[in-house]
Scaffold this motif. Structure first.
Motif, PDB file in Angstrom:
ATOM      1  N   LYS A  69     -59.136   4.787 -16.135  1.00 23.42           N
ATOM      2  CA  LYS A  69     -60.301   4.687 -17.020  1.00 23.42           C
ATOM      3  C   LYS A  69     -60.290   5.781 -18.085  1.00 23.42           C
ATOM      4  O   LYS A  69     -60.752   5.582 -19.203  1.00 23.42           O
ATOM      5  CB  LYS A  69     -61.587   4.775 -16.185  1.00 23.42           C
ATOM      6  CG  LYS A  69     -61.834   3.550 -15.315  1.00 23.42           C
ATOM      7  CD  LYS A  69     -63.136   3.688 -14.545  1.00 23.42           C
ATOM      8  CE  LYS A  69     -63.384   2.461 -13.665  1.00 23.42           C
ATOM      9  NZ  LYS A  69     -64.630   2.599 -12.857  1.00 23.42           N
ATOM     10  N   ALA A  70     -59.773   6.941 -17.700  1.00 21.02           N
ATOM     11  CA  ALA A  70     -59.718   8.063 -18.648  1.00 21.02           C
ATOM     12  C   ALA A  70     -58.426   8.058 -19.464  1.00 21.02           C
ATOM     13  O   ALA A  70     -58.211   8.938 -20.297  1.00 21.02           O
ATOM     14  CB  ALA A  70     -59.859   9.386 -17.899  1.00 21.02           C
ATOM     15  N   GLY A  71     -57.555   7.073 -19.199  1.00 25.25           N
ATOM     16  CA  GLY A  71     -56.308   6.971 -19.956  1.00 25.25           C
ATOM     17  C   GLY A  71     -55.142   7.727 -19.357  1.00 25.25           C
ATOM     18  O   GLY A  71     -54.087   7.847 -19.989  1.00 25.25           O
ATOM     19  N   LEU A  72     -55.342   8.248 -18.135  1.00 23.36           N
ATOM     20  CA  LEU A  72     -54.255   8.992 -17.483  1.00 23.36           C
ATOM     21  C   LEU A  72     -53.482   8.040 -16.571  1.00 23.36           C
ATOM     22  O   LEU A  72     -53.855   7.808 -15.424  1.00 23.36           O
ATOM     23  CB  LEU A  72     -54.821  10.171 -16.681  1.00 23.36           C
ATOM     24  CG  LEU A  72     -53.777  11.131 -16.076  1.00 23.36           C
ATOM     25  CD1 LEU A  72     -53.018  11.861 -17.176  1.00 23.36           C
ATOM     26  CD2 LEU A  72     -54.435  12.127 -15.128  1.00 23.36           C
ATOM     27  N   THR A  73     -52.415   7.476 -17.093  1.00 28.87           N
ATOM     28  CA  THR A  73     -51.544   6.592 -16.316  1.00 28.87           C
ATOM     29  C   THR A  73     -50.308   7.373 -15.890  1.00 28.87           C
ATOM     30  O   THR A  73     -50.115   8.526 -16.279  1.00 28.87           O
ATOM     31  CB  THR A  73     -51.113   5.385 -17.160  1.00 28.87           C
ATOM     32  OG1 THR A  73     -50.343   5.859 -18.276  1.00 28.87           O
ATOM     33  CG2 THR A  73     -52.329   4.613 -17.663  1.00 28.87           C
ATOM     34  N   PHE A  74     -49.448   6.734 -15.095  1.00 29.40           N
ATOM     35  CA  PHE A  74     -48.203   7.388 -14.702  1.00 29.40           C
ATOM     36  C   PHE A  74     -47.394   7.780 -15.942  1.00 29.40           C
ATOM     37  O   PHE A  74     -46.869   8.894 -16.043  1.00 29.40           O
ATOM     38  CB  PHE A  74     -47.365   6.472 -13.812  1.00 29.40           C
ATOM     39  CG  PHE A  74     -47.818   6.422 -12.384  1.00 29.40           C
ATOM     40  CD1 PHE A  74     -47.814   7.566 -11.597  1.00 29.40           C
ATOM     41  CD2 PHE A  74     -48.254   5.236 -11.818  1.00 29.40           C
ATOM     42  CE1 PHE A  74     -48.222   7.533 -10.279  1.00 29.40           C
ATOM     43  CE2 PHE A  74     -48.673   5.188 -10.496  1.00 29.40           C
ATOM     44  CZ  PHE A  74     -48.664   6.341  -9.723  1.00 29.40           C
ATOM     45  N   ALA A  75     -47.320   6.863 -16.903  1.00 29.80           N
ATOM     46  CA  ALA A  75     -46.497   7.115 -18.094  1.00 29.80           C
ATOM     47  C   ALA A  75     -47.079   8.229 -18.950  1.00 29.80           C
ATOM     48  O   ALA A  75     -46.365   9.146 -19.375  1.00 29.80           O
ATOM     49  CB  ALA A  75     -46.350   5.830 -18.911  1.00 29.80           C
ATOM     50  N   SER A  76     -48.393   8.170 -19.229  1.00 27.11           N
ATOM     51  CA  SER A  76     -49.000   9.186 -20.099  1.00 27.11           C
ATOM     52  C   SER A  76     -48.993  10.556 -19.422  1.00 27.11           C
ATOM     53  O   SER A  76     -48.761  11.580 -20.076  1.00 27.11           O
ATOM     54  CB  SER A  76     -50.430   8.791 -20.466  1.00 27.11           C
ATOM     55  OG  SER A  76     -51.266   8.726 -19.315  1.00 27.11           O
ATOM     56  N   ALA A  77     -49.235  10.582 -18.111  1.00 23.68           N
ATOM     57  CA  ALA A  77     -49.209  11.857 -17.387  1.00 23.68           C
ATOM     58  C   ALA A  77     -47.809  12.447 -17.396  1.00 23.68           C
ATOM     59  O   ALA A  77     -47.630  13.661 -17.542  1.00 23.68           O
ATOM     60  CB  ALA A  77     -49.694  11.661 -15.955  1.00 23.68           C
ATOM     61  N   LEU A  78     -46.805  11.584 -17.252  1.00 26.22           N
ATOM     62  CA  LEU A  78     -45.426  12.055 -17.205  1.00 26.22           C
ATOM     63  C   LEU A  78     -45.019  12.711 -18.530  1.00 26.22           C
ATOM     64  O   LEU A  78     -44.311  13.728 -18.545  1.00 26.22           O
ATOM     65  CB  LEU A  78     -44.502  10.886 -16.874  1.00 26.22           C
ATOM     66  CG  LEU A  78     -43.041  11.189 -16.564  1.00 26.22           C
ATOM     67  CD1 LEU A  78     -42.917  12.297 -15.523  1.00 26.22           C
ATOM     68  CD2 LEU A  78     -42.342   9.920 -16.065  1.00 26.22           C
ATOM     69  N   ARG A  79     -45.500  12.166 -19.643  1.00 20.96           N
ATOM     70  CA  ARG A  79     -45.201  12.781 -20.940  1.00 20.96           C
ATOM     71  C   ARG A  79     -45.767  14.207 -21.004  1.00 20.96           C
ATOM     72  O   ARG A  79     -45.112  15.133 -21.502  1.00 20.96           O
ATOM     73  CB  ARG A  79     -45.806  11.947 -22.069  1.00 20.96           C
ATOM     74  CG  ARG A  79     -45.114  10.614 -22.299  1.00 20.96           C
ATOM     75  CD  ARG A  79     -45.566  10.001 -23.622  1.00 20.96           C
ATOM     76  NE  ARG A  79     -45.133   8.613 -23.719  1.00 20.96           N
ATOM     77  CZ  ARG A  79     -45.879   7.588 -23.347  1.00 20.96           C
ATOM     78  NH1 ARG A  79     -47.087   7.784 -22.844  1.00 20.96           N
ATOM     79  NH2 ARG A  79     -45.426   6.353 -23.460  1.00 20.96           N
ATOM     80  N   SER A  80     -46.992  14.355 -20.488  1.00 24.66           N
ATOM     81  CA  SER A  80     -47.624  15.679 -20.515  1.00 24.66           C
ATOM     82  C   SER A  80     -46.960  16.638 -19.542  1.00 24.66           C
ATOM     83  O   SER A  80     -46.807  17.830 -19.828  1.00 24.66           O
ATOM     84  CB  SER A  80     -49.116  15.554 -20.182  1.00 24.66           C
ATOM     85  OG  SER A  80     -49.780  14.778 -21.149  1.00 24.66           O
ATOM     86  N   ILE A  81     -46.559  16.116 -18.381  1.00 21.68           N
ATOM     87  CA  ILE A  81     -45.900  16.957 -17.374  1.00 21.68           C
ATOM     88  C   ILE A  81     -44.631  17.586 -17.949  1.00 21.68           C
ATOM     89  O   ILE A  81     -44.307  18.741 -17.676  1.00 21.68           O
ATOM     90  CB  ILE A  81     -45.576  16.132 -16.109  1.00 21.68           C
ATOM     91  CG1 ILE A  81     -46.867  15.860 -15.320  1.00 21.68           C
ATOM     92  CG2 ILE A  81     -44.560  16.852 -15.215  1.00 21.68           C
ATOM     93  CD1 ILE A  81     -46.688  14.905 -14.160  1.00 21.68           C
ATOM     94  N   LEU A  82     -43.921  16.830 -18.790  1.00 14.69           N
ATOM     95  CA  LEU A  82     -42.672  17.338 -19.371  1.00 14.69           C
ATOM     96  C   LEU A  82     -42.905  18.539 -20.274  1.00 14.69           C
ATOM     97  O   LEU A  82     -41.979  19.309 -20.550  1.00 14.69           O
ATOM     98  CB  LEU A  82     -41.958  16.223 -20.135  1.00 14.69           C
ATOM     99  CG  LEU A  82     -41.380  15.098 -19.263  1.00 14.69           C
ATOM    100  CD1 LEU A  82     -40.829  13.978 -20.132  1.00 14.69           C
ATOM    101  CD2 LEU A  82     -40.315  15.642 -18.329  1.00 14.69           C
ATOM    102  N   ARG A  83     -44.162  18.705 -20.736  1.00 10.42           N
ATOM    103  CA  ARG A  83     -44.485  19.872 -21.559  1.00 10.42           C
ATOM    104  C   ARG A  83     -44.973  21.046 -20.700  1.00 10.42           C
ATOM    105  O   ARG A  83     -45.354  22.088 -21.233  1.00 10.42           O
ATOM    106  CB  ARG A  83     -45.551  19.493 -22.597  1.00 10.42           C
ATOM    107  CG  ARG A  83     -45.046  18.485 -23.623  1.00 10.42           C
ATOM    108  CD  ARG A  83     -46.007  18.340 -24.789  1.00 10.42           C
ATOM    109  NE  ARG A  83     -47.223  17.625 -24.426  1.00 10.42           N
ATOM    110  CZ  ARG A  83     -47.365  16.303 -24.490  1.00 10.42           C
ATOM    111  NH1 ARG A  83     -46.354  15.543 -24.894  1.00 10.42           N
ATOM    112  NH2 ARG A  83     -48.507  15.726 -24.165  1.00 10.42           N
TER     113      ARG A  83
END
Length: 500
Positions: free
Chosen positions: A308-322
């Motif tokens: 609901k907040a837009g935190l999916t596996f894919a979007s979270a993974l992009r942020s984790i890489l940073r």
């Protein structure tokens, strides 16, 4: 060894072998037995003898005296034995009977919003969940039928019926669960999902809630996630020595993808957490994205999917890489976007753990291709695939060694003896208690990478891997039958014979 209490010695007994006098069970209420971890043994005159794990608990003794109006004599017993006795002799039947006798739905009330959720209903829901936790259940099913409501627990992978409620109690029970989990109590026509947290014996337990409309009312399933539960060491979950050494070597590589596959409830998360605990080090930054977080791992950054907040596996993974990670755990690869980012992460120097839903290890490779991942990306990133299932273990307290039946010897000449649980208090006369994993470990070598690039079918990949020493789930299960850990029936229940 006896324990002194004041000037008296408190004798100690083995409650697991004690003959319980059923007549005294009703003297001490179930609530007190559960609260103070004590159990009534027998009554002589105006004195009742109880077993306690902590004989020095004066508050408990005072409450027993006040409730029973009797003198109290104490013996000491182990806490696990007392809990087993309480579960066997009290269960939740006492609480349920009291609530059923004291609760009547208001005449003519059909609206679920109007159904009262009073103290007895709250107590009933709490006790249903608490009893499930005590019995090591992973799920609670509350299922409406034409005339009553069936409550079942899933223990060691299989459902068993725990109790039955009158139909008119369904609405207030469902309403109570919805209130706890923040769901809409006025809506019963569509499925809803939520979660809540409760305290059990000084620890927090998370519960995921799913409601589903049926012909006789809403069915509710609660998934129990005990975050304080022990994370197992890799050597404790069922690996053969050979597979254990190979897997430990793989998870210590500096980069690459390690996949764990199997159906829902096959223990994939437990294996991944055990792997993280194995590689955990002050020198590493380990980050996870999960749905949900099932156990809390100290020293590891864990995050939860929030669609609901837009935190999916894919979007979270992009942020984790940073976040400068060394090791990344992705709860599940569900789509090509997540798969692609996971592969890119491994190719840029990260060790990635994740899961897929496939029947066997070779199938994970073709599943990634079916998602749309290019074969050369799979072959250059994936280091290993571990397929697994869970089988019930023979109860250690009542196991007996028997000659294998002749029919079994003919089909399985290596199996000379079998171990079978006779049934006892510890296993509720089932013969099984607890579970362990059976595994199929596929390690990628140069030839396998060439086969992936050539889009070879999974059966050809399986044939080659077997020739190189990979043991199937079925054969790993047979090894555990020979070792007396499980039964052939269990192995056949969770594997496919064509995987030999």
């Amino acid at each position: 060894m006896a324990e002194k209490k004041g000037s008296r010695e408190v004798p100690e007994i083995d409650l697991s072998n004690y003959a319980i006098d059923a007549k005294v069970i009703g003297i001490i209420p179930a609530t007190i037995a559960h609260k103070y971890k004590l159990f009534p043994l027998f009554k002589v005159g105006d004195t009742i003898t109880i077993a306690m794990a902590d004989p020095k608990n004066i508050v408990a003794l005072d409450e027993v005296r006040a409730t029973c109006g009797m003198d109290v004599s104490i013996v000491k017993a182990s806490l696990p034995d007392i809990q087993d006795a309480i579960t066997e002799h009290y269960g939740i039947s006492g609480v349920v009977d009291n609530v059923v006798r004291g609760y009547q739905a208001p005449a003519g009330t059909r609206d679920k919003m109007a159904m009262p959720v009073d103290a007895p209903i709250m107590k009933l829901v709490d006790e249903i969940v608490s009893q499930a936790i005590r019995e090591r259940a992973s799920d609670v099913h509350i299922e409406p039928e034409a005339k009553d409501v069936r409550v079942r627990y899933r223990v060691d992978g299989l459902l068993h019926q725990e109790l039955t409620l009158p139909q008119h109690m369904l609405a207030p029970v469902v309403s109570r669960i919805k209130v706890l989990s923040g769901l809409n109590i006025a809506e019963s026509r569509v499925p809803q999902d939520g979660r809540f947290e409760m305290k059990h014996e000084n620890r927090k337990v998370d519960l995921r809630v799913s409601t589903f409309p049926s012909a006789y009312g809403e069915k509710v399933v609660l998934r129990i996630l005990d975050k304080a539960a022990m994370v197992y060491k890799l050597g404790e979950i069922g690996f053969s020595q050979e597979n254990l050494e190979k897997f430990k070597k793989i998870i210590r590589k500096p980069h690459g993808i390690v996949l764990v596959t199997g159906p829902t409830g096959s223990g994939k998360t437990t294996t991944l957490y055990s792997a993280l605990a194995e590689v955990d080090s002050q020198a590493l930054n380990i980050v996870t994205i999960e749905d949900p977080i099932e156990f809390e791992l100290p020293g590891i950054t864990q995050s939860q999917v929030n669609v609901k907040a837009g935190l999916t596996f894919a979007s979270a993974l992009r942020s984790i890489l940073r976040q400068d990670p060394d090791v990344i755990l992705i709860g599940e690869i569900r789509d090509i976007e997540t798969a692609t980012i996971a592969i890119q992460s491994s190719l840029t120097g990260h060790l990635v753990f994740s899961t897929l839903h496939t029947n066997d290890a070779p199938g994970a490779l073709t599943r990634l291709m079916d998602m749309g991942v290019e074969p050369f990306l799979i072959s250059s990133s994936v280091e290993a695939v571990l397929a697994q299932r869970l089988v019930r273990t023979v109860c250690k307290k009542c196991a007996e060694k028997l000659p294998a039946p002749e029919s079994m010897k003919k089909q399985y000449p290596d199996i000379k003896f079998i171990h079978k649980g006779k049934g006892c208090k510890a296993c509720k006369n089932i013969g099984y208690r607890g579970r362990l994993g059976i595994f199929e470990l596929l390690l990628l070598d140069e030839r396998l990478r060439e086969m992936i690039n050539a889009r070879e079918a999974s059966d050809k990949i399986r044939k080659y891997a077997t020739e190189q020493g990979m043991r199937s789930l079925y054969l790993d299960g047979l090894d555990k039958v020979k070792a007396g850990l499980t039964s052939l029936d269990e192995v056949l229940r969770v594997t496919e014979l064509d995987q030999v």
